[in-house]
Structure formats: structure tokens, C-alpha cells
Design a protein around this motif. Structure first.
Motif, PDB file in Angstrom:
ATOM      1  N   VAL A  50       0.829 122.727  73.612  1.00  0.00           N
ATOM      2  CA  VAL A  50      -0.556 122.313  73.417  1.00  0.00           C
ATOM      3  C   VAL A  50      -1.130 121.782  74.731  1.00  0.00           C
ATOM      4  CG1 VAL A  50      -2.032 120.612  72.284  1.00  0.00           C
ATOM      5  CG2 VAL A  50      -0.300 121.820  70.965  1.00  0.00           C
ATOM      6  N   LYS A  74      -4.307 123.466  76.661  1.00  0.00           N
ATOM      7  CA  LYS A  74      -5.523 122.691  76.905  1.00  0.00           C
ATOM      8  C   LYS A  74      -5.990 122.735  78.359  1.00  0.00           C
ATOM      9  CE  LYS A  74      -5.832 119.242  73.253  1.00  0.00           C
ATOM     10  NZ  LYS A  74      -5.619 117.831  72.922  1.00  0.00           N
ATOM     11  N   LYS A 107      -4.366 124.863  70.714  1.00  0.00           N
ATOM     12  CA  LYS A 107      -4.688 123.551  71.295  1.00  0.00           C
ATOM     13  C   LYS A 107      -4.591 122.434  70.250  1.00  0.00           C
ATOM     14  CE  LYS A 107      -7.573 125.691  74.788  1.00  0.00           C
ATOM     15  NZ  LYS A 107      -8.878 125.801  75.452  1.00  0.00           N
ATOM     16  N   LYS A 108      -4.196 122.801  69.040  1.00  0.00           N
ATOM     17  CA  LYS A 108      -4.101 121.794  67.975  1.00  0.00           C
ATOM     18  C   LYS A 108      -2.655 121.661  67.494  1.00  0.00           C
ATOM     19  CE  LYS A 108      -8.823 122.359  66.362  1.00  0.00           C
ATOM     20  NZ  LYS A 108      -9.668 122.932  65.307  1.00  0.00           N
ATOM     21  N   ILE A 109      -2.075 120.505  67.726  1.00  0.00           N
ATOM     22  CA  ILE A 109      -0.627 120.345  67.504  1.00  0.00           C
ATOM     23  C   ILE A 109      -0.231 120.473  66.035  1.00  0.00           C
ATOM     24  CG2 ILE A 109      -0.696 117.807  67.461  1.00  0.00           C
ATOM     25  CD1 ILE A 109       2.043 117.995  69.028  1.00  0.00           C
ATOM     26  N   PHE A 110      -1.037 119.922  65.122  1.00  0.00           N
ATOM     27  CA  PHE A 110      -0.656 120.004  63.706  1.00  0.00           C
ATOM     28  C   PHE A 110      -0.690 121.450  63.218  1.00  0.00           C
ATOM     29  CE2 PHE A 110      -2.060 115.406  63.228  1.00  0.00           C
ATOM     30  CZ  PHE A 110      -0.770 114.950  63.119  1.00  0.00           C
ATOM     31  N   MET A 152      -0.675 112.912  71.246  1.00  0.00           N
ATOM     32  CA  MET A 152      -1.343 114.205  71.083  1.00  0.00           C
ATOM     33  C   MET A 152      -1.822 114.394  69.656  1.00  0.00           C
ATOM     34  SD  MET A 152       1.195 116.563  73.276  1.00  0.00           S
ATOM     35  CE  MET A 152       0.019 117.822  73.647  1.00  0.00           C
ATOM     36  N   MET A 153      -1.021 113.884  68.718  1.00  0.00           N
ATOM     37  CA  MET A 153      -1.419 114.005  67.316  1.00  0.00           C
ATOM     38  C   MET A 153      -2.714 113.228  67.071  1.00  0.00           C
ATOM     39  SD  MET A 153       2.230 113.749  65.377  1.00  0.00           S
ATOM     40  CE  MET A 153       3.302 115.191  65.255  1.00  0.00           C
ATOM     41  N   GLU A 211      -5.054 112.935  69.051  1.00  0.00           N
ATOM     42  CA  GLU A 211      -6.151 113.711  69.626  1.00  0.00           C
ATOM     43  C   GLU A 211      -6.348 115.042  68.917  1.00  0.00           C
ATOM     44  OE1 GLU A 211      -8.290 112.794  71.797  1.00  0.00           O
ATOM     45  OE2 GLU A 211      -7.301 110.860  72.020  1.00  0.00           O
ATOM     46  N   ASP A 212      -5.523 115.318  67.898  1.00  0.00           N
ATOM     47  CA  ASP A 212      -5.576 116.636  67.268  1.00  0.00           C
ATOM     48  C   ASP A 212      -6.952 116.920  66.670  1.00  0.00           C
ATOM     49  OD1 ASP A 212      -3.987 119.022  66.199  1.00  0.00           O
ATOM     50  OD2 ASP A 212      -4.982 118.262  64.402  1.00  0.00           O
ATOM     51  N   GLY A 213      -7.500 118.095  67.003  1.00  0.00           N
ATOM     52  CA  GLY A 213      -8.837 118.474  66.572  1.00  0.00           C
ATOM     53  C   GLY A 213      -9.007 118.456  65.056  1.00  0.00           C
ATOM     54  N   ASP A 214      -8.075 119.048  64.340  1.00  0.00           N
ATOM     55  CA  ASP A 214      -8.210 119.131  62.881  1.00  0.00           C
ATOM     56  C   ASP A 214      -8.151 117.759  62.228  1.00  0.00           C
ATOM     57  OD1 ASP A 214      -8.396 121.891  62.942  1.00  0.00           O
ATOM     58  OD2 ASP A 214      -6.225 122.157  62.883  1.00  0.00           O
ATOM     59  N   TYR A 215      -7.249 116.932  62.751  1.00  0.00           N
ATOM     60  CA  TYR A 215      -7.077 115.587  62.205  1.00  0.00           C
ATOM     61  C   TYR A 215      -8.383 114.805  62.368  1.00  0.00           C
ATOM     62  CZ  TYR A 215      -4.787 111.021  61.545  1.00  0.00           C
ATOM     63  OH  TYR A 215      -4.413 109.782  61.098  1.00  0.00           O
ATOM     64  N   GLU A 272     -11.394 115.979  62.947  1.00  0.00           N
ATOM     65  CA  GLU A 272     -12.484 116.591  62.176  1.00  0.00           C
ATOM     66  C   GLU A 272     -12.449 116.127  60.733  1.00  0.00           C
ATOM     67  OE1 GLU A 272     -12.782 121.020  62.013  1.00  0.00           O
ATOM     68  OE2 GLU A 272     -13.002 120.714  64.182  1.00  0.00           O
ATOM     69  N   PHE A 299      -2.352 115.770  55.511  1.00  0.00           N
ATOM     70  CA  PHE A 299      -1.525 116.358  56.574  1.00  0.00           C
ATOM     71  C   PHE A 299      -0.033 116.146  56.300  1.00  0.00           C
ATOM     72  CE2 PHE A 299      -4.047 117.969  60.175  1.00  0.00           C
ATOM     73  CZ  PHE A 299      -5.318 117.727  59.667  1.00  0.00           C
ATOM     74  N   VAL A 345       3.098 111.812  60.800  1.00  0.00           N
ATOM     75  CA  VAL A 345       1.688 111.741  60.414  1.00  0.00           C
ATOM     76  C   VAL A 345       1.380 110.372  59.824  1.00  0.00           C
ATOM     77  CG1 VAL A 345      -0.096 112.725  58.958  1.00  0.00           C
ATOM     78  CG2 VAL A 345       1.647 114.203  59.947  1.00  0.00           C
ATOM     79  N   ILE A 387       1.332 107.561  62.670  1.00  0.00           N
ATOM     80  CA  ILE A 387       0.137 107.392  63.513  1.00  0.00           C
ATOM     81  C   ILE A 387      -1.035 106.905  62.670  1.00  0.00           C
ATOM     82  CG2 ILE A 387       0.779 109.104  65.286  1.00  0.00           C
ATOM     83  CD1 ILE A 387      -1.507 110.863  63.980  1.00  0.00           C
TER      84      ILE A 387
END
Lengths: 85, 543
Positions: free
Chosen positions: A23, A27, A45-48, B78-79, B81-85, B87, B111, B130, B133
Motif C-alpha cells: 500500500v 501510494k 492503496k487501501k489496506i483493508f 496505515m489502517m 488512514e484507510d480510505g474505506d474505513y 469513508e 470491518f 480492527v 485501532i
């Protein structure tokens, strides 16, 4: 658009640590990076999302890279995969 | 005395008081908010604070438990900063007009649920990350903070399971053992226990009740049991066991970094036998002075087709780089007999131990062999690799191998591919090779005596057949004479000689081997330090 295929050889698959590094690398590029496994797509770019693919040893992945620095991104990502996973 | 049992994660004996770990249950209230923008700002600030905490935890873990265990806190950052989280949190705040704490908690449930449903056990265990954090964010948002304190005296921690941030905040000097009700062998508690080298049990049927707190107990890590309120006799027995273990551990630890040299100054190299890259860490932990036998078969056996030059190159290069200048002896493909690969298409044999195996396959299928040689030579540019050929019986075979090696070398040079030329040696594992050892020694840089096969071929005893046990003597004088003869002939030609079979670890024979002039012993990683102890106690002269 650039594309490459990769079969995971690491015994542990894409677990937390390499996923984090992947990731981080993705990025650094402006391009959009998608990873597809068995028809499921994740944003690299999304870790989950990436970990959610559950890529294991033997999993076939395709990387699809679109954007201004796609050529460089494609090279670097493929190199990373080969060296680490 | 009450006994509870669990699954062992790490062995050892711990004696002390139980400390029942209470997770702070922060109840999350759903609160309606007026200004979503303001709430999102609050969330962003909390994220920044949480990231700063994680950065501190990373630094602390890096100092205390090393990079591999610290990496999880970088991943947690990083988690965050995760986009999906993010959002998801923002969506909940904006559409439901609720507080950030509630939005984070709902997101965490979704999650964590996703990970919990995955097939892979490792991924399942990530649900804890998950939650971890998210709890951190909630603690910052609600201003509760999360300093973790244990009592002043060292204790046995009993918990449901511990989150990574909880384990790292523990004062390591105050923890004797971990006992958890849940958790998996891949959980952070388990990983940490292994790194700290303290006893740990998971999946234990111990009740997590307040009244357990402070009770005296014994944890037997290897046995997978916790004994609560043990009686005096039992305690004495366990104290004795603990003392023995500690003595042994301390004694072995003091041998790390020491030379493997006898009282009267004869030095011997103690190397490790490994079967895959994964074994490298065990070799390093046990202070191997090199790798004496890296079996390359796993590359072929774990694969469904011939491994490519590139795949092999990366494996060999990693091994060379990991050992950082120490010698890594890689044995070329040794399949056949008991180790078979379907894609080689080998015919079934009446007598596979005497059949098409080892170098015989390589010299028949030269294209397969040359792929491996090219990969080995290329990797040699990155460290001190040595290549070893198995199942040799004649000088002609060695000459043929050298021709093929020369072809591979010339190809690489012509292509301009970077490579290095490794030391080349052979396994001495047939009586024929022993008898020809003087001539063979002229051809190669080193010998490695494979005692398992050499014993089987010398005594004509099938080691897999239990009915022959009565006839089988691993220290048969015939085998020892074979070894002595090989060593003497090798040294006449300035060829160094090692032993890489099971016999190398037999400390009863160490003195005899050293007297024969054996230069290197290669054993399983766990046998290195005990063997070093034996070497350092040995005196060769005057006895």
C-alpha cells in the motif's frame, strides 16, 4: 493502462506486513492501482480492501494500473511483488 | 489445587500470582449531533492523536521486541488512514447525524466482521487489529486515554485475549506468562510470547473471574497447564524443574557469539541444516556460523511444475543476503527414492534407494540441472554461496558436472548477466565415494559427509524398516572408519570436510570427529549451541 499478472509464491500470502508495504508503495504513484483476484477487485492503496482479498500462496492476481505514471508504477510494483511475495 | 488446560504456544515454567486482565469496557452512546463538519473535525483530530500514540508505540516496540513485532503498529497507522474505513465513518456521521464514537464503533463491527468471516486463520485473527485501532480512536474521542498498569510484582497475565497495543504497553519485566481464554497461535500475544521467550497458553478453560486475581499459580508452558493454588510439594517440584530449565537456557545463551573451539584451540565450524527459507531465522537465533546444508528440494516438491530460474534465484539470493557473508552451502536437487515429484515423470522403481536419484537425475535431465546452476551462480553475486552435489560415486560424474557448470558460466558471461563462482563440493554418502575420496578431493573445494545415506549404504540396512532396529548401530565402527578415511584423504589434497547427517549432532562422537580433523559440523538449528558447549569442553591433546 498497464497490466501485469502475478502468482503469489510467499507461503504466508499477502498478510499484514507486506500488504502495508505494498500500500505504501502504491501510494507513491499518482496512478490508480487495482488488484483483481477471482473477479474481485481491490484498490491497492487501501489496506483493508487489499487484505480482504485473502491472497494466499498460489493466488493469481492481476494488477491494473491507469494514470500518468503508469509505466513506472507497473515496473516498480511488479518488482516489489517478485521480491517480496 | 485446580488444574486448567490450554494449548501451548511457548514452553517454560512460570510461578507467580495470577492477574486477571480487565478490558476497560467503554460503553458507546449514540448521540445526535447538529454539525457534521464539526464532528468530522473532531474525528480528524482524534485520528492525528491516535497516529501519534501509534508512532510512540512503534518506537517503544522497536526497542523492546524488535522490528518484526513492531511492524504491526506501523500497519495500524496505515489502517487508520484507510480510505474505506474513513469513508464509512464519515458516511455514518453525515447521514445518521451521530457522534464520531458511535460511527467508529459501527465501522469497527463491519470491518472486523469481514475479517472474522475469512477462511484463513491468520486473516481471521486480524479482526483484533480492527477492534484495536477503533478502541484507540474511541478512547481519544471520549478522552479516557489508555494507560495500562499492572501490579508492582511480576504476574501471570490471565485474559480473554490481548490486543497488540495492550501487549506492548505491558511492562515486560512484570510479566511471567500469558494465559488466554481465546486467541490463536497467530495472535499477537502468541507472537510476543515467543519473542520474549516466556510461557504462554491459549484456548485455556480458566474462568475470568475477579476472585482469581492474586491467587498463586504455576504455568507449565510445554505441558499446556495452569495449576491454581498448588500445594507445597507440587510447588517444590515445579521450582526444581524451573531451575533446571533456566540453567540450561542461561548456559546456552552464554555460548552465543562464542567461538566453537576446543580447550586446546582446535576450531570447528558449526553450521545449520535447513529445508526452506523459513528455517533461516532459527539458524540465526541459534547463532549458526553458516548454513551447512540447504536442501533445495522444497523448491521442486512444493511446486506443480519445474521452478523457474528466476524463482530459484530469488530464494538463493535471499538466503545468501540473510546470512550476510557467512557461507551458505546449497545442495542441488536431490529427489527420487522417498522424495518424488509427479511432473518429473519418473518411472516407478523396484529399488528406489538404489535408483535414479540425486545427481543421476541431474546428469540425465541436464536442462533442469543447468537452470538450477544458473540460478545458483547468479545468486553467488550476492553472498558467500557454496554448491554441493549429492549421490556422487565417481570422478567422471564430477568432471561431467564441472563441464555443465562451465557451460552455464559461459552462457551467463555471454549474456552479461551478473554472477559469481561459488565454491563447489560433493556429498560423500556412498561407500564408492569414500573409496575414491583421494581422487575426488582433487576435483572439488570441499566434501560434506551425508551420514544418513552413508550408514544405510555401508550397513545395507533400510532405516525405514523397524524390524532391522536390532541390527542397526548408528555408531558402527565401519561408518566411523569411512568418515576417518574420507577426512584423511580430503586433507591430503587440501580439501576441507564437513559432516551434515544426523551423526554430526551426536555429542558422544564430537571428540572423535575433531580428532579425525573434521572442519565443519552441520546440524539442526536447535543442536548448535549444545554442540558448541561440547566442543568448548573437549580437549584433544594428551587424552
Amino acid at each position: 493502462m498497464r497490466e501485469f499478472q502475478y502468482i503469489v509464491t510467499d507461503n504466508e500470502g499477502i498478510h499484514a506486513r507486506p500488504a502495508g508495504e505494498l500500500v505504501k508503495l502504491a501510494k507513491t504513484f499518482a496512478s490508480d492501482v487495482k488488484v483483481v483476484k477471482d473477479g474481485r477487485e481491490a484498490d491497492c492503496k487501501k489496506i483493508f480492501a487489499l487484505m480482504g482479498l485473502g491472497a494466499k500462496k498460489g493466488s493469481e492476481l492481476s494488477f491494473v494500473i491507469t494514470g500518468e505514471d503508469e509505466t513506472e508504477a507497473c515496473e516498480e510494483l511488479e518488482k516489489f511483488m517478485r521480491e517480496n511475495l | 489445587m485446580t488444574t486448567y488446560s490450554g494449548k501451548s504456544v511457548f514452553g517454560g515454567i512460570a510461578i507467580g500470582k495470577l492477574c486477571v486482565w480487565q478490558k476497560k469496557e467503554s460503553r458507546i452512546r449514540r448521540v445526535r449531533i447538529e454539525d457534521p463538519d464539526e464532528e468530522m473535525e473532531r474525528f480528524e483530530r482524534a485520528k492525528k492523536e491516535a497516529a501519534a500514540q501509534l508512532k510512540d508505540l512503534y518506537d517503544k516496540a522497536l526497542r523492546e521486541v524488535g522490528e518484526v513485532n513492531a511492524a504491526i503498529f506501523e500497519i495500524h497507522q496505515m489502517m487508520l488512514e484507510d480510505g474505506d474505513y474513513n469513508e464509512s465513518v464519515e458516511n455514518i456521521v453525515r447521514t445518521q447525524r451521530v457522534n464520531a464514537e458511535y460511527a467508529v464503533a459501527s465501522t469497527a463491527d463491519n470491518f472486523a466482521g469481514m475479517f472474522a468471516e475469512m477462511e484463513d486463520d491468520y486473516m481471521k485473527a486480524r479482526a483484533a487489529d480492527v477492534r484495536d485501532i477503533s478502541e484507540r480512536l474511541i478512547a481519544v474521542l471520549s478522552g479516557t486515554g489508555s494507560p495500562v498498569t499492572v501490579s508492582d510484582e511480576p504476574v501471570i497475565i490471565v485474559a480473554d485475549d490481548l490486543a497488540p497495543s495492550e501487549t506492548v504497553q505491558l511492562d515486560k519485566d512484570k510479566v511471567l506468562a500469558f494465559v488466554t481464554v481465546h486467541g490463536s497461535p497467530n495472535s499477537h500475544t502468541a507472537i510476543l510470547a515467543r519473542t520474549m521467550g516466556i510461557p504462554a497458553l491459549i484456548g485455556t478453560d480458566i474462568p475470568l473471574e475477579r476472585q482469581m486475581d492474586g491467587k498463586p499459580a504455576v504455568v507449565d508452558g510445554a505441558g499446556g497447564c495452569v495449576y491454581v493454588e498448588p500445594d507445597e510439594d507440587f510447588l517444590d517440584k515445579m521450582r526444581e524443574k524451573q531451575r533446571e530449565e533456566l540453567d540450561r537456557k542461561e548456559m546456552l545463551q552464554t555460548l552465543k557469539g562464542k567461538e566453537s573451539v576446543t580447550v586446546d584451540g582446535k576450531k570447528v565450524l558449526l553450521y545449520a541444516n535447513i529445508g526452506s527459507l523459513r528455517d533461516l531465522s532459527a539458524a540465526m537465533e541459534n547463532d549458526a556460523e553458516g548454513i551447512g546444508l540447504f536442501r533445495s528440494e522444497f523448491l521442486y516438491l512444493e511446486s506443480e511444475d519445474f521452478p523457474t530460474e528466476e524463482e530459484q534465484f530469488l530464494v538463493y539470493k535471499t538466503a545468501a543476503e540473510t546470512m550476510a557473508g557467512k557461507r551458505v552451502i546449497i545442495r542441488t536437487l536431490d529427489i527420487g527414492a522417498d522424495k518424488k515429484c509427479d511432473y518429473f515423470g519418473l518411472e516407478p522403481e523396484e529399488n528406489p534407494a538404489l535408483g535414479l536419484r540425486g545427481i543421476r537425475i541431474c546428469l540425465t535431465r541436464t536442462e533442469v540441472f543447468k537452470t538450477q546452476l544458473r540460478a545458483l551462480f547468479r545468486a553467488s553475486a550476492f553472498g558467500k554461496i557454496a554448491v554441493m552435489y549429492p549421490m556422487i560415486i565417481s570422478v567422471e560424474e564430477v568432471r561431467r558436472i564441472k563441464e555443465l557448470a562451465e557451460e552455464a558460466r559461459r552462457e551467463l558471461a555471454a549474456e552479461g548477466t551478473p554472477f559469481g563462482m561459488p565454491e563447489q563440493g560433493i556429498m560423500i554418502e556412498t561407500p564408492a565415494a569414500v573409496m575414491m575420496s583421494r581422487e575426488l578431493a582433487k576435483e572439488v573445494d570441499f566434501f560434506s559427509i551425508g551420514t544418513n545415506d552413508l550408514t544405510q549404504y555401508t550397513l545395507a540396512i533400510d532405516r525405514q524398516n523397524p524390524r532391522l532396529d536390532a541390527f542397526y548401530d548408528p555408531r558402527h565402527p565401519a561408518v566411523l572408519r569411512m568418515i576417518a578415511m574420507t577426512a584423511a584423504n580430503a586433507h591430503l589434497e587440501n580439501t576441507w570436510v564437513g559432516i551434515c547427517g544426523e551423526l554430526a549432532a551426536d555429542t558422544e562422537l564430537t571428540e572423535a570427529f575433531l580428532k579425525m580433523g573434521i572442519d565443519e559440523l552441520s546440524v539442526s538449528p536447535g543442536s548448535i549451541l549444545p554442540l558448541r558447549k561440547k566442543v568448548r569442553e573437549t580437549k584433544l591433546s594428551g587424552s
